[in-house]
Design an enzyme around this catalytic site. Structure first.
Site, PDB file in Angstrom:
ATOM      1  CD  GLU A  77      -3.032  -1.007   2.223  1.00 15.94           C
ATOM      2  OE1 GLU A  77      -2.988  -0.048   3.021  1.00 15.94           O
ATOM      3  OE2 GLU A  77      -3.945  -1.842   2.229  1.00 15.94           O
ATOM      4  CD  GLU A  96      -3.299  -5.789   4.212  1.00 12.18           C
ATOM      5  OE1 GLU A  96      -4.130  -4.931   4.591  1.00 12.18           O
ATOM      6  OE2 GLU A  96      -2.076  -5.626   4.291  1.00 12.18           O
TER       7      GLU A  96
HETATM    8  C1  FCB Z   1      -4.403  -1.973   5.585  1.00 14.45           C
HETATM    9  C2  FCB Z   1      -2.988  -2.231   6.097  1.00 14.45           C
HETATM   10  C3  FCB Z   1      -2.919  -3.241   7.217  1.00 14.45           C
HETATM   11  C4  FCB Z   1      -4.085  -3.067   8.186  1.00 14.45           C
HETATM   12  C5  FCB Z   1      -5.392  -3.047   7.447  1.00 14.45           C
HETATM   13  C6  FCB Z   1      -6.603  -2.950   8.340  1.00 14.45           C
HETATM   14  O1  FCB Z   1      -4.469  -0.728   5.010  1.00 14.45           O
HETATM   15  O2  FCB Z   1      -2.167  -2.678   5.054  1.00 14.45           O
HETATM   16  O3  FCB Z   1      -1.678  -3.123   7.842  1.00 14.45           O
HETATM   17  O4  FCB Z   1      -3.898  -1.976   8.966  1.00 14.45           O
HETATM   18  O5  FCB Z   1      -5.409  -1.979   6.544  1.00 14.45           O
END
Ligand code: FCB
Length: 455
Positions: free
Chosen positions: A163, A358
């Protein structure tokens, strides 16, 4: 639709959020250590000093992963645990920790997926200019070389940056993450360009020093644009919005194209080159070649999406959420269709084997009278999202899915107030309790998603 036979069902975490042991065995501080310890930034001044104490308890955590039946675990390496100053001297104790973790995973049949950078920039490098200093491209390259030399005999899967939108946008533009700065726009574009070059340099290093053929990817994030109705007009409106750039310059990092077109298509989007022109650093052909160093896979962290329709003027427009729209505990909208439209649009444009690196949610989880943690909201959320991903499996070369997170952990500026885990953490005792969702996920994994409804 079905998931591929070798589809990877995983869970993810990151170094600063779980490891703790912030100054143990020679680890150097990162910007997160220094800024959290300073106080005044994070909810109740929480820090990652101890976090989930994963540094000492990783064996127990790997046992729990096995109990959940995970095929894969995505974790990040703390750059300053390997290289306390960011460059130069290697901290062998840090290397040993990751070796032990990797071996424990492999012994238990869990595939390690390593993220090189999940936001914890070594403080020593920050003092030398951090992302502003063009030398960071080589600093990151040297760190990656070390990772390749020490771990790629056993680790096959690597992601470079997690990210970049966040570590540049939140860290240096909106001032909500370490190092809590609101920098001039010009600086943020320079940092972003250096970060993309560092990504490319890391890919080169992994290819050169990898001990065998590696699978290399990149893990940005997006809010997926989803059509209000499945009409050709709304779908086209969503597709256009998915890759457009924000009007508001102070929000410029929140987009897909600026971060992914250079990596996968070898060029910045024309729209941005025009609009951002006054703030851009010098961009050379050589830079673009480095940034576009071929990757094997592409990934996105997707938590939610926006609803889009084609306006009467023929331009895509956002559809306002209705009153009472479902939201997670931290207020993020619940939009399962983002796991269909996101992968679909991204695959159409970039044509790379794809991972969701994620996805998940924060819930107000508590230990019940029976000593267990019942989290029906998480099960419902995951069932909805994964059934949409199952729909995408018919159209996208999907390789894997990582639930965020393996366990409750340090949620950046929110400290420990948000619980994203499949495993509940009692931070007073470090006791771990599998939540109901972990047992539910085990069945999904065991059936390779057959227990899921298709959206
Ligand atoms: C993302 C991050 C991760 C976590 C999630 C909830 O943006 O990559 O580390 O904080 O959100």
């Amino acid at each position: 639709m079905s998931f591929a036979k070798d589809f990877m069902w995983g869970a993810a975490a990151s170094a600063y959020q779980v490891e703790g042991a912030w100054s143990e065995d020679g680890r150097g501080p990162s910007i997160w250590d220094i800024c959290c310890q300073e106080g005044g930034h994070v909810y109740e001044n929480h820090t990652g000093d101890v976090a989930c104490d994963h540094y000492h308890r990783f064996r127990e955590d790997v046992e729990l992963m096995k109990e959940i039946g995970l095929n894969a675990y995505r974790f990040s390496i703390s750059w300053s645990r390997l290289l306390p100053e960011g460059t130069g001297n290697v901290n062998e104790a840090g290397v040993r920790f990751y070796n032990d973790l990797i071996n424990a995973l492999l012994d238990n049949g869990i595939e390690p997926y390593v993220t090189l950078f999940h936001w914890d920039l070594p403080y020593a490098l920050y003092q030398r200019g951090g992302w502003m200093n063009p030398e960071i491209v080589e600093w990151f390259g040297a760190y990656t070389k070390l990772v390749a030399e020490r771990f790629s005999d056993r680790v096959t899967h690597f992601f470079t940056l997690n990210e970049p939108q966040c570590f540049i946008g939140l860290g240096f533009l909106s001032g909500t993450h370490a190092p809590w700065l609101c920098s001039p726009l010009r600086d943020t574009f320079a940092m972003a360009h250096n970060a993309l070059k560092a990504h490319g340099r890391a890919v080169q290093m992994l290819r050169t020093y990898g001990k065998r053929p590696l699978e290399i990817g990149y893990a940005p994030t997006c809010s997926a644009a989803c059509p209000e109705k499945e009409t050709p007009e709304d779908i086209e409106a969503a597709r256009r919005m998915m890759f457009s750039l924000p009007e508001d310059l102070r929000n410029w990092t929140w987009n897909v194209a600026w971060w992914s077109d250079p990596v996968l298509l070898g060029r910045y989007p024309e729209e941005g080159l025009e609009r951002f022109a006054p703030y851009l650093p010098k961009i050379t052909d050589e830079d673009m070649r480095q940034i576009a160093e071929p990757v094997d896979v592409y990934a996105q962290n997707i938590y939610n999406g926006k609803c889009v329709r084609m306006g009467a003027d023929g331009k895509p427009e956002l559809v306002k959420r209705y009153i009472g729209f479902p939201r997670t505990a931290n207020g993020w909208p619940i939009t399962p269709e983002s796991l269909y439209w996101g992968p679909k649009f991204l695959y159409e444009r970039y044509r790379k084997p794809f991972y969701i690196t994620e996805n998940g949610l924060s819930c107000h989880d508590t230990v019940s009278l029976d000593g267990r943690v019942h989290d029906p909201n998480r099960i419902d959320f995951l069932a909805r999202y994964l059934s949409q991903l199952k729909r995408a499996a018919g159209e996208v070369d999907l390789r894997g899915y990582f639930q965020w997170s393996l366990m409750d952990n340090f949620e950046w500026e929110k400290g420990y107030s948000e619980r994203f885990g499949l495993i509940f953490l009692d931070y007073r005792t470090q006791k771990r309790i599998l939540k109901d969702s972990a047992s539910w996920y085990r069945e999904v994994i065991r059936s390779n998603g057959e227990t899921l409804r298709e959206a």
